[in-house]
Design an enzyme around this catalytic site. Structure first.
Site, PDB file in Angstrom:
ATOM      1  N   LEU A  56       0.423  -0.700  -3.053  1.00  0.00           N
ATOM      2  CA  LEU A  56       1.450  -1.862  -3.540  1.00  0.00           C
ATOM      3  C   LEU A  56       1.148  -2.155  -5.003  1.00  0.00           C
ATOM      4  O   LEU A  56      -0.156  -2.271  -5.123  1.00  0.00           O
ATOM      5  CB  LEU A  56       1.344  -3.039  -2.554  1.00  0.00           C
ATOM      6  CG  LEU A  56       1.626  -2.752  -1.050  1.00  0.00           C
ATOM      7  CD1 LEU A  56       1.282  -3.979  -0.255  1.00  0.00           C
ATOM      8  CD2 LEU A  56       2.985  -2.141  -0.863  1.00  0.00           C
ATOM      9  N   ASP A  57       2.251  -2.602  -5.511  1.00  0.00           N
ATOM     10  CA  ASP A  57       2.039  -2.976  -7.017  1.00  0.00           C
ATOM     11  C   ASP A  57       1.291  -4.389  -6.952  1.00  0.00           C
ATOM     12  O   ASP A  57       1.259  -4.960  -5.948  1.00  0.00           O
ATOM     13  CB  ASP A  57       3.472  -3.399  -7.607  1.00  0.00           C
ATOM     14  CG  ASP A  57       4.451  -2.245  -7.816  1.00  0.00           C
ATOM     15  OD1 ASP A  57       3.734  -1.004  -7.686  1.00  0.00           O
ATOM     16  OD2 ASP A  57       5.685  -2.325  -7.869  1.00  0.00           O
TER      17      ASP A  57
END
Length: 223
Positions: A56-57
């Protein structure tokens, strides 16, 4: 670490916004991988490296899976169904699909863009609620490109609220891209049981919803 589930093969975490998943050359420490390695060393006395499946960012919150061994990692890679929630700028329709390739314009920068020279990327979105000039979305992706949801929403002129990188406005509640991985579903590589895990909508997104008169109940439903 906010641990949702753990067994001999898996560690499922509710990732907070603001922390990177993987170490980089410039930032070798202070990542979620560092935290997981430290947790495993303290609790299980092992130096084995846990592998994050489907990163995930840094700004994105929500469910993230770590595999504790290579077998589990290989079985899970590409075989996890994710459902995201997001708050996008403007009033969107009921549903839609963005099929637009994504590439990296500058190898020295993280930002991505849509372009014919990019890799195939497909994003499906559905409106859950219309807010005050914002839209609360449920999003599923067929591909997993870096910044895919953020880039595709910006591409259709509905960037995620708080996402300064893609020219979205900030709000009193949202100082980061309003993106949250709410749910993951997969088949356990060893037990072969179907498993689903959910992470509650984070406080900053809940407050933005409440500002428009919506309420998030204990089951993560929007009322």
């Amino acid at each position: 670490l906010e641990i949702i589930f753990e067994d001999e093969d898996l560690l499922v975490i509710n990732k907070p916004s603001g922390i990177s998943v993987h170490p980089t050359f410039n930032h070798p420490n202070g990542t979620l991988c560092n935290a997981v390695a430290n947790y495993l060393l303290k609790t299980q006395n092992t130096h084995a490296a846990a592998r994050a499946i489907g990163r995930l960012d840094k700004v994105t919150s929500g469910v993230l899976i770590f595999a504790k061994n290579a077998y589990t990692a290989s079985r899970l890679n590409g075989n996890i169904e994710k459902i995201y929630n997001a708050i996008a700028y403007g009033n969107m329709g009921e549903s839609g699909t963005v099929d637009a390739p994504i590439y990296r314009p500058d190898s020295g920068k993280t930002i991505r863009a849509v372009g014919e020279q990019g890799d195939k990327a497909i994003t499906h979105w559905r409106t859950i609620a219309h807010l005050d000039n914002e839209t609360f979305l449920e999003i599923r992706t067929e591909t997993g490109r870096t910044h895919q949801i953020r880039v595709h929403c910006a591409h259709i002129s509905h960037p995620l609220m708080g996402d300064e990188m893609y020219d979205a406005p900030l709000t009193e509640n949202l100082k980061r891209a309003a993106l949250h991985c709410r749910q993951v579903t997969f088949t356990h590589p060893v037990t072969e049981k179907e498993m689903t895990f959910v992470a509650p909508i984070p406080d900053d997104m809940k407050k933005e919803l409440e500002k428009s008169g919506f309420f998030v109940d204990k089951q993560n439903n929007i009322c």
